[in-house]
Design a protein around this motif. Structure first.
Motif, PDB file in Angstrom:
ATOM      1  N   GLY A 123      17.284 -15.958 -17.004  1.00 16.99           N
ATOM      2  CA  GLY A 123      17.300 -14.518 -16.813  1.00 16.99           C
ATOM      3  C   GLY A 123      17.542 -13.697 -18.060  1.00 16.99           C
ATOM      4  O   GLY A 123      17.819 -12.503 -17.970  1.00 16.99           O
ATOM      5  N   ILE A 124      17.457 -14.311 -19.242  1.00 12.50           N
ATOM      6  CA  ILE A 124      17.690 -13.541 -20.469  1.00 12.50           C
ATOM      7  C   ILE A 124      16.480 -12.646 -20.741  1.00 12.50           C
ATOM      8  O   ILE A 124      15.349 -13.114 -20.776  1.00 12.50           O
ATOM      9  CB  ILE A 124      17.972 -14.448 -21.681  1.00 12.50           C
ATOM     10  CG1 ILE A 124      16.838 -15.465 -21.888  1.00 12.50           C
ATOM     11  CG2 ILE A 124      19.304 -15.141 -21.536  1.00 12.50           C
ATOM     12  CD1 ILE A 124      16.973 -16.261 -23.166  1.00 12.50           C
ATOM     13  N   PRO A 125      16.697 -11.348 -20.925  1.00 13.70           N
ATOM     14  CA  PRO A 125      15.556 -10.458 -21.172  1.00 13.70           C
ATOM     15  C   PRO A 125      15.141 -10.394 -22.634  1.00 13.70           C
ATOM     16  O   PRO A 125      13.993 -10.085 -22.943  1.00 13.70           O
ATOM     17  CB  PRO A 125      16.096  -9.100 -20.705  1.00 13.70           C
ATOM     18  CG  PRO A 125      17.571  -9.182 -20.989  1.00 13.70           C
ATOM     19  CD  PRO A 125      17.958 -10.622 -20.770  1.00 13.70           C
ATOM     20  N   VAL A 126      16.101 -10.660 -23.544  1.00 13.42           N
ATOM     21  CA  VAL A 126      15.844 -10.453 -24.970  1.00 13.42           C
ATOM     22  C   VAL A 126      16.496 -11.563 -25.783  1.00 13.42           C
ATOM     23  O   VAL A 126      17.592 -12.023 -25.449  1.00 13.42           O
ATOM     24  CB  VAL A 126      16.416  -9.087 -25.445  1.00 13.42           C
ATOM     25  CG1 VAL A 126      16.229  -8.919 -26.954  1.00 13.42           C
ATOM     26  CG2 VAL A 126      15.763  -7.934 -24.706  1.00 13.42           C
ATOM     27  N   ILE A 127      15.820 -11.996 -26.839  1.00 10.67           N
ATOM     28  CA  ILE A 127      16.417 -12.862 -27.854  1.00 10.67           C
ATOM     29  C   ILE A 127      16.397 -12.095 -29.174  1.00 10.67           C
ATOM     30  O   ILE A 127      15.350 -11.620 -29.604  1.00 10.67           O
ATOM     31  CB  ILE A 127      15.649 -14.185 -28.006  1.00 10.67           C
ATOM     32  CG1 ILE A 127      15.802 -15.049 -26.743  1.00 10.67           C
ATOM     33  CG2 ILE A 127      16.152 -14.961 -29.228  1.00 10.67           C
ATOM     34  CD1 ILE A 127      15.000 -16.332 -26.767  1.00 10.67           C
ATOM     35  N   THR A 128      17.557 -11.961 -29.802  1.00 13.24           N
ATOM     36  CA  THR A 128      17.649 -11.309 -31.102  1.00 13.24           C
ATOM     37  C   THR A 128      17.589 -12.361 -32.204  1.00 13.24           C
ATOM     38  O   THR A 128      18.421 -13.268 -32.238  1.00 13.24           O
ATOM     39  CB  THR A 128      18.960 -10.516 -31.249  1.00 13.24           C
ATOM     40  OG1 THR A 128      18.975  -9.462 -30.283  1.00 13.24           O
ATOM     41  CG2 THR A 128      19.081  -9.904 -32.643  1.00 13.24           C
ATOM     42  N   VAL A 129      16.591 -12.256 -33.074  1.00 11.91           N
ATOM     43  CA  VAL A 129      16.483 -13.145 -34.233  1.00 11.91           C
ATOM     44  C   VAL A 129      17.157 -12.429 -35.391  1.00 11.91           C
ATOM     45  O   VAL A 129      16.679 -11.403 -35.867  1.00 11.91           O
ATOM     46  CB  VAL A 129      15.017 -13.479 -34.570  1.00 11.91           C
ATOM     47  CG1 VAL A 129      14.949 -14.494 -35.705  1.00 11.91           C
ATOM     48  CG2 VAL A 129      14.300 -14.022 -33.334  1.00 11.91           C
TER      49      VAL A 129
END
Length: 439
Positions: A225-231
């Motif tokens: 359910g993660i909407p975003v991954i920050t690199v």
């Protein structure tokens, strides 16, 4: 034995826009490293709330902090010592660059990369139940209080093969971490004069593209359910073979259909081709350090970018409908009212092209030229007590009065509040913190 992992931090009054829980990746890497190479799994993780950690009664505690939070780290260590008779270990960029100022409240300081050093320290503590000087003197990468005063041991060699480091143990922080963060490298190849990673990490290193692809898959599969991954690293988005390999992997496995990405970019390498590729993999937001609207100040900071580069980022991101958060640094010793006005005009001109921006007073951090300048002028002490999180920044401008500087900071504040969009989401504060150190 219970090992307490604690990140000392608090709100920065001068950064009111950045209000969320940044993941303590450094601590999560240490946890996974101990689990893999020592089969140690009894961790207690806390961020900011030292009372919670004390209540859980760990047997040993490691505290990580950036320079701006080091004063908080010392205060929290004092609370630990007042309530628990246990060893407290300090880690992070501040004690790495200034090991000789190790406060008495810390038993040991870990200097530099922490995984292998902490592994040796925990092994020793498991064996002996304490840290005797005759054993500590043989561990590289630490500083401690010896019989003859503060003892600084030789530096530890960096881990050459980054892929030997397991993925950070995110489950310790999740679901507190609504936006999981991916770090694909350590250090920075750039030498911006206000930034200290080059002193902390010594050299730039990357995880392999295969490692990054496996970690991405692991994140998508295990953090439902993660909407975003920050690199988070600055050097991820460059038109290189490594980036293109990861780019193709994301498209082939349709990861871009499952999550959005937020990424940091460097303005001087942000081309239309790069921007289009970011759009392809569902990058919805980019962060970048514009720093100034004055080319003279950009050159002084040794940014290796131009005002035109800064403008191109905003123009291209607007063309491809990617949100932008930009940060600016003011208060360089050589900065003038004219330079401040150029930055103000740049932000005003682009106020509709930025989702958000922050204008931050320059802070002399250990390991930077500004630390040396401030030391020579007697504006700070060697122990760095000036680095507080209460907004009391050091004023170093030589060509404008404090009144003129404060007037412009108020103008920036009003402009950002009234003109720049306010749709703040997770990621902004992490960007600024990683400008000092990535983990």
């Amino acid at each position: 034995m219970k090992f307490g992992l604690y990140q000392a931090k608090e709100e920065l009054p001068l950064l009111p826009l950045y209000d969320f829980e940044a993941p303590p990746l450094g601590l999560l890497y240490i946890a996974s490293y101990l689990e893999k190479y020592l089969s140690f799994t009894d961790f207690i993780l806390e961020v900011d709330n030292i009372e919670n950690l004390i209540d859980k009664k760990p047997d040993i505690i490691g505290i990580s902090s950036l320079s701006v939070y080091f004063d908080r780290a010392v205060r929290d260590a004092e609370k630990i010592k007042n309530n628990l008779n246990i060893p407290v270990i300090a880690g992070g960029p501040h004690i790495t660059i200034l090991p000789h100022i190790l406060p008495s409240v810390f038993d040991i300081g870990v200097t530099g990369e922490g995984e292998e050093t902490i592994l040796q320290l925990i092994k020793l503590f498991l064996q002996d139940g304490n840290f005797r000087e005759e054993k500590l003197r043989h561990i590289s990468g630490i500083v401690y209080h010896g019989k003859k005063g503060i003892a600084v041991n030789p530096e530890r060699e960096l881990i050459e093969n980054m892929d030997l480091i397991p993925f950070p143990k995110r489950e310790l922080f999740y679901p507190m971490e609504p936006t999981p963060t991916l770090l694909t490298s350590r250090g920075c190849p750039y030498k911006c004069t206000f930034c200290s990673p080059s002193r902390y990490w010594k050299k730039f290193r990357s995880f392999s593209s295969d490692y990054v692809k496996k970690e991405l898959s692991h994140m998508v599969e295990n953090l439902e359910g993660i909407p975003v991954i920050t690199v988070a690293d600055d050097t991820f988005v460059i038109n290189s073979e490594r980036f293109n390999d990861i780019y193709n992997f994301i498209l082939e496995n349709k990861i871009n259909e499952k999550v959005e990405f937020h990424v940091n970019i460097k303005a001087n390498s942000f081309t239309e081709e790069v921007c289009k590729k970011l759009k392809d993999i569902n990058v919805s937001k980019i962060y970048y350090g514009a720093e100034s609207g004055s080319q003279r100040i950009l050159d002084y900071y040794q940014k290796g970018q131009t005002v035109e580069d800064n403008q191109r980022v905003l123009d291209l991101s607007g063309k491809y409908s990617i949100d932008v958060t930009a940060s600016f640094i003011t208060g360089a010793p050589v900065e003038t009212v004219k330079d401040m006005e150029m930055t103000y005009k740049f932000i005003y001109k682009n106020r509709d092209n930025m989702l958000n921006c922050a204008v931050i007073p320059l802070l002399p951090l250990p390991g930077t030229v500004f630390w040396d300048i401030a030391m020579k002028k007697g504006l700070i002490s060697e122990k760095g007590e000036h680095i507080k999180s209460d907004g009391n920044f050091v004023y170093m401008c030589e060509h404008m009065t404090e009144g003129e500087f404060s007037s412009y900071m108020e103008k920036f504040s009003l402009l950002i509040r009234d003109k720049v969009k306010k749709n703040i989401t997770l990621g902004e504060r992490l960007l600024l913190e990683l400008r000092e150190i990535e983990s």
